[in-house]
Design a protein around this motif. Structure first.
Motif, PDB file in Angstrom:
ATOM      1  N   ARG A   1      63.517   3.795 -26.742  1.00  0.00           N
ATOM      2  CA  ARG A   1      64.170   4.957 -27.351  1.00  0.00           C
ATOM      3  C   ARG A   1      65.603   5.106 -26.848  1.00  0.00           C
ATOM      4  O   ARG A   1      66.516   5.442 -27.613  1.00  0.00           O
ATOM      5  CB  ARG A   1      63.357   6.225 -27.029  1.00  0.00           C
ATOM      6  N   THR A   2      65.812   4.823 -25.569  1.00  0.00           N
ATOM      7  CA  THR A   2      67.159   4.906 -25.001  1.00  0.00           C
ATOM      8  C   THR A   2      68.085   3.865 -25.635  1.00  0.00           C
ATOM      9  O   THR A   2      69.266   4.135 -25.894  1.00  0.00           O
ATOM     10  CB  THR A   2      67.111   4.698 -23.480  1.00  0.00           C
TER      11      THR A   2
ATOM     12  N   GLN B   1      72.395   2.608 -31.633  1.00  0.00           N
ATOM     13  CA  GLN B   1      72.185   2.733 -33.075  1.00  0.00           C
ATOM     14  C   GLN B   1      73.391   3.392 -33.742  1.00  0.00           C
ATOM     15  O   GLN B   1      73.987   4.332 -33.217  1.00  0.00           O
ATOM     16  CB  GLN B   1      70.932   3.547 -33.366  1.00  0.00           C
TER      17      GLN B   1
ATOM     18  N   SER C   1      64.074   2.650 -21.617  1.00  0.00           N
ATOM     19  CA  SER C   1      63.088   2.682 -22.691  1.00  0.00           C
ATOM     20  C   SER C   1      63.702   2.197 -23.999  1.00  0.00           C
ATOM     21  O   SER C   1      64.927   2.168 -24.169  1.00  0.00           O
ATOM     22  CB  SER C   1      62.557   4.108 -22.876  1.00  0.00           C
TER      23      SER C   1
ATOM     24  N   TYR D   1      67.903   2.694 -28.674  1.00  0.00           N
ATOM     25  CA  TYR D   1      68.286   3.188 -30.004  1.00  0.00           C
ATOM     26  C   TYR D   1      69.331   4.296 -29.897  1.00  0.00           C
ATOM     27  O   TYR D   1      70.290   4.347 -30.682  1.00  0.00           O
ATOM     28  CB  TYR D   1      67.050   3.683 -30.756  1.00  0.00           C
ATOM     29  N   ARG D   2      69.155   5.203 -28.934  1.00  0.00           N
ATOM     30  CA  ARG D   2      70.129   6.292 -28.779  1.00  0.00           C
ATOM     31  C   ARG D   2      71.504   5.751 -28.388  1.00  0.00           C
ATOM     32  O   ARG D   2      72.533   6.247 -28.827  1.00  0.00           O
ATOM     33  CB  ARG D   2      69.653   7.283 -27.708  1.00  0.00           C
TER      34      ARG D   2
ATOM     35  N   ARG E   1      62.364  -5.212 -33.409  1.00  0.00           N
ATOM     36  CA  ARG E   1      61.530  -4.709 -32.307  1.00  0.00           C
ATOM     37  C   ARG E   1      61.641  -5.617 -31.083  1.00  0.00           C
ATOM     38  O   ARG E   1      61.705  -5.153 -29.944  1.00  0.00           O
ATOM     39  CB  ARG E   1      60.070  -4.616 -32.758  1.00  0.00           C
TER      40      ARG E   1
END
Length: 609
Positions: A459-460, A466, A457, A462-463, A444
């Motif tokens: 989330r971005t 990842q 963000s 991770y996209r 994190r």
């Protein structure tokens, strides 16, 4: 003149046979020993850190070795006081003093260390694991795990301010027992008395071996070997007796009862009796004719495992304290020298919690309680908590501000390296899965650091990064950053994740191996070639050093200087140059005067070496 491997091999053989070390001072006149020492320590981070003078590894040359040897030959070499700084201790508000010697002193200390290690290594006790070749924290812990079964009491000890409190006279007396060369002993004595500069004010050293000095670990091991021998030759024969414990009468009674009930056909009652047997030790834990004492030491930390009554454990602790005080002039730390009941309390040693396992319910295929009495190594929960703390703010993961200005590749690689280091150190622990909490917190913090840097963000992140990582332990979901390079070069890849948290009792983290024989390092060969790698000159050749390859790519260098192109293309932090080129490098004036065929130069280096 014999080469370094031959000299150290002869010294090592004398150590194995227990022969005194005579006429060793003249071995310091051997330049090959200094080249070997240089090859071992030039990579150290402190090599570019100045001590009491501005001298560092930068500018190292054969001429500097010749100067040191000349001074040693006529006993004119003088140790400089070390520059003392204070660094923070782990998990403590206190600071630890650290001495930084000048470069010439570091080099000579390494030569002396090579000689002392070659001679004393075969004589050291097998119970000593600190600062020794082929040994380390994991070898010490593995020995406890495999050989300390059935321990009842742990006596954990720590010598208070060990390095700062070594008595110089006792240390010299110990060295005199084996080393019969007054000039060599005087050299070590002068080092111990060289003093230190703190805020540029001179302070004498009346005791101790400076922390940070290359010689300190081997001198401490020579000093504390007396403690090892005392435990081995006095305490172990005194407290070790009996071939094995006698059978427990209560267990035997229940066994006979179960057999009797079974013969009568009372199978339920027989089963109950056997269940009761599992609650009772099969061997007498209070057998007065059986004792076992086991001992291990890592630097100034030591641990004793004892099978016997508590009073005798107290006697052992007192006898060690008396020996350390009276014969070594040291003191045990009152707060860190503890006696723990092995089945109900954990002993802390080398960062692990060490316990004796007890489980009457879990049986092996033979129906035996195979876990009882086994040593358990575990990750302390307070360690997991403290490791998480640096990534948390008010209990929640936060970005690492000090890393935001690094590249995405460097940030991911840094987090992975930190986590891998912790996991590999605790690889012997049966509760290694506890580090899942640390992994979550660090992940994190990592994605928030990347999000903060790229202004996107979480989330971005991770996209974008990842992926599924394929390892020899299986597939893991993690992050991956790829940096493409020039044509024909493989891309650079940094991963987060993919590290198994499965236990491995064969994992080993040990000190660097003792190399009595071995080939020269690549830098030694280049220096011996006596050729400037910029202009081809053979006059006054020395070595230019930088701290890190990233220092080559400084802002404002467009295009980069010729010497930077060479070091960057060869991925080296060293460049062998003549004195004139070296001065021009530091003055920022070096230009390409001659084009040298690098392949031809390398061949010449290898041929001349």
């Amino acid at each position: 003149m014999r080469n370094a491997e031959t000299v150290l091999g002869i010294i090592h053989e004398r150590g194995k046979r227990g022969l005194p070390l005579e006429d060793v001072y003249r071995q310091l006149f051997n330049p090959d020993l200094f080249l070997k020492a240089y090859g071992k320590i030039y990579r150290n981070k402190g090599a570019m850190t100045p001590g009491a003078t501005d001298e560092t590894v930068d500018g190292m040359s054969k001429a500097k070795i010749d100067t040191i040897i000349h001074d040693l030959r006529y006993e004119r070499y003088r140790w400089m006081p070390v520059r003392r700084i204070h660094i923070e201790k782990k998990n403590s508000l206190k600071k630890r003093p650290l001495g930084i010697p000048r470069w010439s002193d570091k080099l000579l200390q390494e030569v002396v260390r090579l000689i002392l290690e070659a001679y004393y290594e075969p004589q050291f006790s097998p119970t000593s694991h600190g600062f020794r070749s082929g040994r380390g924290c994991h070898t010490a812990l593995s020995e406890i795990y495999s050989k300390w079964i059935g321990t009842k009491w742990f006596v954990e000890g720590d010598i208070a301010q060990c390095f700062d409190s070594l008595n110089h006279q006792i240390l010299l007396d110990i060295l005199k027992e084996k080393i019969k060369d007054n000039r060599f002993l005087r050299l070590i004595e002068n080092l111990l008395a060289a003093g230190y500069l703190e805020e540029w004010r001179y302070n004498a050293t009346l005791s101790g071996s400076p922390q940070g000095a290359i010689l300190s670990p081997i001198l401490a091991n020579i000093y504390l070997d007396k403690l090892d021998k005392f435990v081995e030759n006095t305490l172990i024969p005194k407290y070790n007796y009996g071939q094995g414990r006698q059978p427990n009468p209560e267990w035997q009674r229940l066994q006979r009862q179960a057999q009797r009930l079974k013969r009568k056909g009372l199978l339920v009652e027989a089963h109950i009796a056997r269940r009761l047997m599992q609650q009772v030790p099969s061997l007498d834990p209070l057998d007065p004719n059986y004792r076992r004492l086991r001992y291990i030491r890592y630097a100034d930390d030591w641990l004793i495992g004892f099978s016997g009554p508590h009073q005798e454990a107290e006697d052992i602790k007192r006898e060690i304290g008396t020996f350390v005080r009276e014969h070594l002039k040291l003191e045990l730390s009152e707060t860190k020298t503890l006696i723990s009941h092995a089945r109900t309390e954990a002993a802390r040693f080398l960062g692990y919690d060490i316990v004796v396992l007890n489980n009457n319910q879990k049986l092996d295929r033979r129906g035996h309680r195979s876990i009882n009495g086994q040593i358990g190594l575990r990750v302390p929960l307070d360690v997991v908590k403290s490791k998480c703390t640096r990534f948390l703010l008010h209990g929640k993961p936060i970005h690492r501000a000090e890393l935001v200005h690094d590249s995405v590749f460097s940030i991911v690689a840094h987090f992975q390296q930190e986590f891998r280091g912790i996991v590999e150190y605790y690889r012997l622990a049966y509760n290694l899965h506890q580090l899942n909490r640390l992994k979550w917190v660090m992940e994190r913090s990592l994605v928030q650091t990347l999000a903060h840097k790229l202004r996107v963000s979480v989330r971005t992140i991770y996209r974008r990064y990842q992926t599924t990582l394929q390892t020899h332990n299986g597939s893991y979901i993690g992050l991956q950053v790829t940096v493409e390079r020039g044509e024909g070069q493989k891309p650079l890849i940094a991963n987060w994740g993919g590290i198994s948290l499965s236990r491995n009792m064969k994992a080993v983290l040990n000190d660097s191996p003792l190399r009595i024989v071995g080939s020269r390092t690549e830098l030694e060969r280049r220096l011996l070639a006596d050729t400037c790698e910029l202009c081809g000159s053979h006059e006054d050749v020395q070595v230019h050093h930088i701290r890190a390859l990233k220092d080559l790519h400084k802002k404002g260098r467009t295009p980069p200087p010729y010497w930077v192109e060479i070091m960057a293309s060869r991925q080296r932090k060293t460049l062998v140059v003549c004195r004139q080129c070296h001065m021009e490098i530091h003055a920022g004036q070096v230009t390409q005067r001659t084009t040298i065929d690098m392949e031809t130069l390398e061949s010449r280096v290898l041929r001349k070496a």
